[in-house]
Design a protein around this motif. Structure first.
Motif, PDB file in Angstrom:
ATOM      1  N   THR A  66       0.865  -1.185   0.000  1.00 37.97           N
ATOM      2  CA  THR A  66       0.000   0.000   0.000  1.00 37.97           C
ATOM      3  C   THR A  66       0.899   1.231   0.000  1.00 37.97           C
ATOM      4  OG1 THR A  66      -0.125   0.063   2.425  1.00 37.97           O
ATOM      5  CG2 THR A  66      -1.845  -1.158   1.280  1.00 37.97           C
ATOM      6  N   VAL A  67       0.580   2.183  -0.884  1.00 37.75           N
ATOM      7  CA  VAL A  67       1.395   3.396  -0.994  1.00 37.75           C
ATOM      8  C   VAL A  67       0.498   4.620  -1.116  1.00 37.75           C
ATOM      9  CG1 VAL A  67       3.322   4.526  -2.162  1.00 37.75           C
ATOM     10  CG2 VAL A  67       3.074   2.058  -2.350  1.00 37.75           C
ATOM     11  N   GLY A  68       0.611   5.511  -0.144  1.00 37.55           N
ATOM     12  CA  GLY A  68      -0.106   6.777  -0.224  1.00 37.55           C
ATOM     13  C   GLY A  68       0.644   7.727  -1.139  1.00 37.55           C
ATOM     14  N   ALA A  69      -0.083   8.392  -2.038  1.00 40.02           N
ATOM     15  CA  ALA A  69       0.543   9.372  -2.929  1.00 40.02           C
ATOM     16  C   ALA A  69      -0.513  10.329  -3.444  1.00 40.02           C
ATOM     17  CB  ALA A  69       1.235   8.678  -4.106  1.00 40.02           C
ATOM     18  N   ASP A  70      -0.161  11.608  -3.475  1.00 39.18           N
ATOM     19  CA  ASP A  70      -0.988  12.624  -4.124  1.00 39.18           C
ATOM     20  C   ASP A  70      -0.539  12.664  -5.581  1.00 39.18           C
ATOM     21  OD1 ASP A  70      -2.141  14.867  -5.207  1.00 39.18           O
ATOM     22  OD2 ASP A  70      -1.467  16.248  -3.633  1.00 39.18           O
ATOM     23  N   LEU A  71      -1.377  12.198  -6.472  1.00 41.83           N
ATOM     24  CA  LEU A  71      -0.972  12.052  -7.873  1.00 41.83           C
ATOM     25  C   LEU A  71      -0.704  13.397  -8.556  1.00 41.83           C
ATOM     26  CD1 LEU A  71      -3.215   9.100  -9.095  1.00 41.83           C
ATOM     27  CD2 LEU A  71      -1.005   9.045  -7.925  1.00 41.83           C
ATOM     28  N   THR A  72      -1.206  14.481  -7.973  1.00 37.65           N
ATOM     29  CA  THR A  72      -0.931  15.795  -8.565  1.00 37.65           C
ATOM     30  C   THR A  72       0.408  16.362  -8.101  1.00 37.65           C
ATOM     31  OG1 THR A  72      -2.089  17.022  -6.813  1.00 37.65           O
ATOM     32  CG2 THR A  72      -3.403  16.319  -8.715  1.00 37.65           C
ATOM     33  N   ASP A  73       1.111  15.633  -7.245  1.00 37.15           N
ATOM     34  CA  ASP A  73       2.420  16.065  -6.728  1.00 37.15           C
ATOM     35  C   ASP A  73       3.503  15.135  -7.292  1.00 37.15           C
ATOM     36  OD1 ASP A  73       4.704  16.678  -5.328  1.00 37.15           O
ATOM     37  OD2 ASP A  73       3.875  16.242  -3.342  1.00 37.15           O
ATOM     38  N   PRO A  74       4.293  15.608  -8.263  1.00 33.77           N
ATOM     39  CA  PRO A  74       5.300  14.738  -8.890  1.00 33.77           C
ATOM     40  C   PRO A  74       6.276  14.106  -7.898  1.00 33.77           C
ATOM     41  CG  PRO A  74       4.998  16.717 -10.199  1.00 33.77           C
ATOM     42  CD  PRO A  74       4.219  16.928  -8.932  1.00 33.77           C
ATOM     43  N   ALA A  75       6.638  14.819  -6.839  1.00 33.50           N
ATOM     44  CA  ALA A  75       7.564  14.252  -5.849  1.00 33.50           C
ATOM     45  C   ALA A  75       6.925  13.071  -5.134  1.00 33.50           C
ATOM     46  CB  ALA A  75       7.974  15.327  -4.837  1.00 33.50           C
ATOM     47  N   SER A  76       5.639  13.194  -4.831  1.00 32.93           N
ATOM     48  CA  SER A  76       4.902  12.125  -4.173  1.00 32.93           C
ATOM     49  C   SER A  76       4.794  10.901  -5.089  1.00 32.93           C
ATOM     50  CB  SER A  76       3.503  12.636  -3.796  1.00 32.93           C
ATOM     51  OG  SER A  76       2.765  11.676  -3.099  1.00 32.93           O
ATOM     52  N   ALA A  78       6.904  10.151  -7.552  1.00 31.49           N
ATOM     53  CA  ALA A  78       8.257   9.566  -7.660  1.00 31.49           C
ATOM     54  C   ALA A  78       8.550   8.673  -6.457  1.00 31.49           C
ATOM     55  CB  ALA A  78       9.292  10.676  -7.775  1.00 31.49           C
ATOM     56  N   GLU A  79       8.139   9.110  -5.279  1.00 35.40           N
ATOM     57  CA  GLU A  79       8.350   8.329  -4.056  1.00 35.40           C
ATOM     58  C   GLU A  79       7.571   7.014  -4.125  1.00 35.40           C
ATOM     59  OE1 GLU A  79      10.217   7.409  -0.757  1.00 35.40           O
ATOM     60  OE2 GLU A  79      10.556   9.350  -1.741  1.00 35.40           O
ATOM     61  N   MET A  80       6.353   7.073  -4.663  1.00 33.38           N
ATOM     62  CA  MET A  80       5.533   5.861  -4.796  1.00 33.38           C
ATOM     63  C   MET A  80       6.243   4.830  -5.676  1.00 33.38           C
ATOM     64  SD  MET A  80       1.607   5.380  -6.200  1.00 33.38           S
ATOM     65  CE  MET A  80       1.838   6.073  -7.844  1.00 33.38           C
ATOM     66  N   PHE A  81       6.753   5.264  -6.811  1.00 34.76           N
ATOM     67  CA  PHE A  81       7.387   4.302  -7.715  1.00 34.76           C
ATOM     68  C   PHE A  81       8.748   3.822  -7.197  1.00 34.76           C
ATOM     69  CE2 PHE A  81       4.171   5.923 -10.701  1.00 34.76           C
ATOM     70  CZ  PHE A  81       3.641   4.702 -11.084  1.00 34.76           C
ATOM     71  N   ARG A  82       9.394   4.641  -6.376  1.00 39.94           N
ATOM     72  CA  ARG A  82      10.620   4.141  -5.712  1.00 39.94           C
ATOM     73  C   ARG A  82      10.269   2.968  -4.798  1.00 39.94           C
ATOM     74  NH1 ARG A  82      12.735   9.417  -5.942  1.00 39.94           N
ATOM     75  NH2 ARG A  82      11.624  10.084  -4.059  1.00 39.94           N
ATOM     76  N   ARG A 116      -5.529  15.105 -16.417  1.00 36.71           N
ATOM     77  CA  ARG A 116      -4.615  15.125 -17.569  1.00 36.71           C
ATOM     78  C   ARG A 116      -3.157  15.115 -17.111  1.00 36.71           C
ATOM     79  NH1 ARG A 116      -4.131  20.471 -20.999  1.00 36.71           N
ATOM     80  NH2 ARG A 116      -2.958  20.985 -19.092  1.00 36.71           N
ATOM     81  N   ASP A 117      -2.742  16.173 -16.435  1.00 31.35           N
ATOM     82  CA  ASP A 117      -1.321  16.333 -16.106  1.00 31.35           C
ATOM     83  C   ASP A 117      -0.800  15.202 -15.217  1.00 31.35           C
ATOM     84  OD1 ASP A 117      -1.832  18.640 -17.476  1.00 31.35           O
ATOM     85  OD2 ASP A 117      -1.622  19.981 -15.758  1.00 31.35           O
ATOM     86  N   ALA A 118      -1.581  14.848 -14.196  1.00 29.75           N
ATOM     87  CA  ALA A 118      -1.137  13.793 -13.277  1.00 29.75           C
ATOM     88  C   ALA A 118      -1.087  12.439 -13.969  1.00 29.75           C
ATOM     89  CB  ALA A 118      -2.054  13.731 -12.057  1.00 29.75           C
ATOM     90  N   GLN A 119      -2.043  12.171 -14.866  1.00 30.60           N
ATOM     91  CA  GLN A 119      -2.046  10.884 -15.577  1.00 30.60           C
ATOM     92  C   GLN A 119      -0.782  10.740 -16.426  1.00 30.60           C
ATOM     93  OE1 GLN A 119      -4.632   8.869 -14.735  1.00 30.60           O
ATOM     94  NE2 GLN A 119      -5.573  10.557 -13.626  1.00 30.60           N
ATOM     95  N   LEU A 120      -0.442  11.811 -17.119  1.00 34.35           N
ATOM     96  CA  LEU A 120       0.772  11.792 -17.946  1.00 34.35           C
ATOM     97  C   LEU A 120       2.011  11.584 -17.096  1.00 34.35           C
ATOM     98  CD1 LEU A 120       0.207  14.649 -20.546  1.00 34.35           C
ATOM     99  CD2 LEU A 120       0.561  12.221 -21.055  1.00 34.35           C
ATOM    100  N   ASN A 121       2.053  12.270 -15.957  1.00 32.75           N
ATOM    101  CA  ASN A 121       3.229  12.160 -15.096  1.00 32.75           C
ATOM    102  C   ASN A 121       3.336  10.773 -14.466  1.00 32.75           C
ATOM    103  OD1 ASN A 121       5.545  13.238 -13.525  1.00 32.75           O
ATOM    104  ND2 ASN A 121       4.171  12.851 -11.823  1.00 32.75           N
ATOM    105  N   VAL A 122       2.203  10.208 -14.056  1.00 33.86           N
ATOM    106  CA  VAL A 122       2.236   8.844 -13.490  1.00 33.86           C
ATOM    107  C   VAL A 122       2.770   7.868 -14.533  1.00 33.86           C
ATOM    108  CG1 VAL A 122       0.802   6.921 -12.686  1.00 33.86           C
ATOM    109  CG2 VAL A 122       0.439   9.215 -11.762  1.00 33.86           C
ATOM    110  N   LEU A 123       2.284   7.982 -15.761  1.00 36.17           N
ATOM    111  CA  LEU A 123       2.759   7.087 -16.817  1.00 36.17           C
ATOM    112  C   LEU A 123       4.249   7.277 -17.076  1.00 36.17           C
ATOM    113  CD1 LEU A 123       2.325   4.992 -19.013  1.00 36.17           C
ATOM    114  CD2 LEU A 123       1.553   6.831 -20.542  1.00 36.17           C
ATOM    115  N   ALA A 124       4.690   8.528 -17.178  1.00 38.78           N
ATOM    116  CA  ALA A 124       6.109   8.801 -17.449  1.00 38.78           C
ATOM    117  C   ALA A 124       6.998   8.272 -16.329  1.00 38.78           C
ATOM    118  CB  ALA A 124       6.323  10.308 -17.622  1.00 38.78           C
ATOM    119  N   THR A 125       6.535   8.411 -15.094  1.00 43.03           N
ATOM    120  CA  THR A 125       7.327   7.952 -13.947  1.00 43.03           C
ATOM    121  C   THR A 125       7.341   6.433 -13.860  1.00 43.03           C
ATOM    122  OG1 THR A 125       6.586   9.973 -12.817  1.00 43.03           O
ATOM    123  CG2 THR A 125       7.752   8.360 -11.487  1.00 43.03           C
ATOM    124  N   ALA A 126       6.240   5.816 -14.278  1.00 47.67           N
ATOM    125  CA  ALA A 126       6.156   4.347 -14.241  1.00 47.67           C
ATOM    126  C   ALA A 126       6.932   3.694 -15.369  1.00 47.67           C
ATOM    127  CB  ALA A 126       4.686   3.919 -14.332  1.00 47.67           C
TER     128      ALA A 126
END
Length: 253
Positions: A66-76, A78-82, A116-126
């Motif tokens: 389980t990982v808490g993350a605010d998807l609109t926060d790129p740092a959060s 990045a921490e989730m995918f780490r 939009r923005d968070a979805q793109l960032n989640v995909l790019a980070t993943a």
């Protein structure tokens, strides 16, 4: 609802579902785990609920993070995918389920930032973690998917337009994903009985859901639609990368 995926069909695979502590996301995670997948449950601020689901899924014999993350926060994000990389090394399924925009007290651009923005960032980070043959599933609504040609309720229009913008932006990534051996599919459904969005729409526009149900013939409930999302993670991707769930005749499709 009976399990839509064959038992063991996702053994030794790992799936991450955004917004999966409740609703469609939780049921999707449940179906993937029942098929043998290790699961990452993402939540924004409901840790106890996420942990309760995790305990249930671990009883199936799979590994659950389980990982808490605010998807609109790129740092959060990045921490989730780490955390995912430390635990599982890679990902085989990424379900982009989390969305919103009808919540009160949010900034005017919140829907676009999340949908939009968070979805793109989640995909790019993943992307560095997605294996060859991995599948990305984006969950949307007919009201958003067809917004350019079919008007929707005024209360939902900003969300619909932001989700459509997210879908368009994600589709632009398909060639780059294909180069990496990653498949992409959009799952679009009508209003889903029992979701937060349906509840908020009914509150803002009493009778809206029953009117939509009458027009469509029937509306899927949470577990039924989640089953379709789970199937999208394993069944062949349609030629247009789109799975339309339920009746779409009133959307000019």
């Amino acid at each position: 609802m009976s399990q839509p995926l064959p038992a063991g069909s996702l053994s030794e695979k790992t799936a991450l579902v955004t917004g999966s502590s409740r609703g469609i996301g939780a049921d999707t995670a449940r179906y993937l785990a029942q098929a043998g997948a290790n699961v990452v449950i993402n939540f924004r601020n409901k840790a106890p609920r996420a942990e309760k689901l995790a305990t249930e899924l671990r009883d199936l014999g799979v590994d659950v993070l389980t990982v808490g993350a605010d998807l609109t926060d790129p740092a959060s994000v990045a921490e989730m995918f780490r955390a995912v990389e430390e635990r599982f090394a890679g990902l085989d399924v990424l379900v982009l389920n989390a969305s919103g925009g009808m919540e009160g007290g949010m900034a005017e651009d919140y829907a676009l930032k999340l949908n939009r923005d968070a979805q793109l960032n989640v995909l790019a980070t993943a992307l560095p973690l997605l294996s060859d043959g991995a599948r990305v599933v984006f969950v949307t609504s007919h009201q958003a998917h067809f917004i350019e040609t079919t008007p929707t309720m005024p209360e939902y229009e900003p969300v619909a337009r932001s989700k459509r913008a997210g879908e368009v932006a994600l589709r632009e990534q398909i060639p780059a994903l294909a180069e990496k051996g990653v498949e992409f599919v959009v799952v679009s459904g009508d209003m889903i009985e029992g979701t937060i969005t349906a509840t908020l729409l009914e509150r803002a526009n009493p009778g809206a859901i029953s009117e939509r149900r009458e027009s469509a013939g029937r509306l899927y409930n949470v577990s039924e639609f989640a089953a379709e999302v789970a199937l999208a993670a394993v069944e062949p991707v349609p030629a247009d990368n789109t799975r339309l769930i339920g009746d779409v005749s009133s959307f000019g499709a």
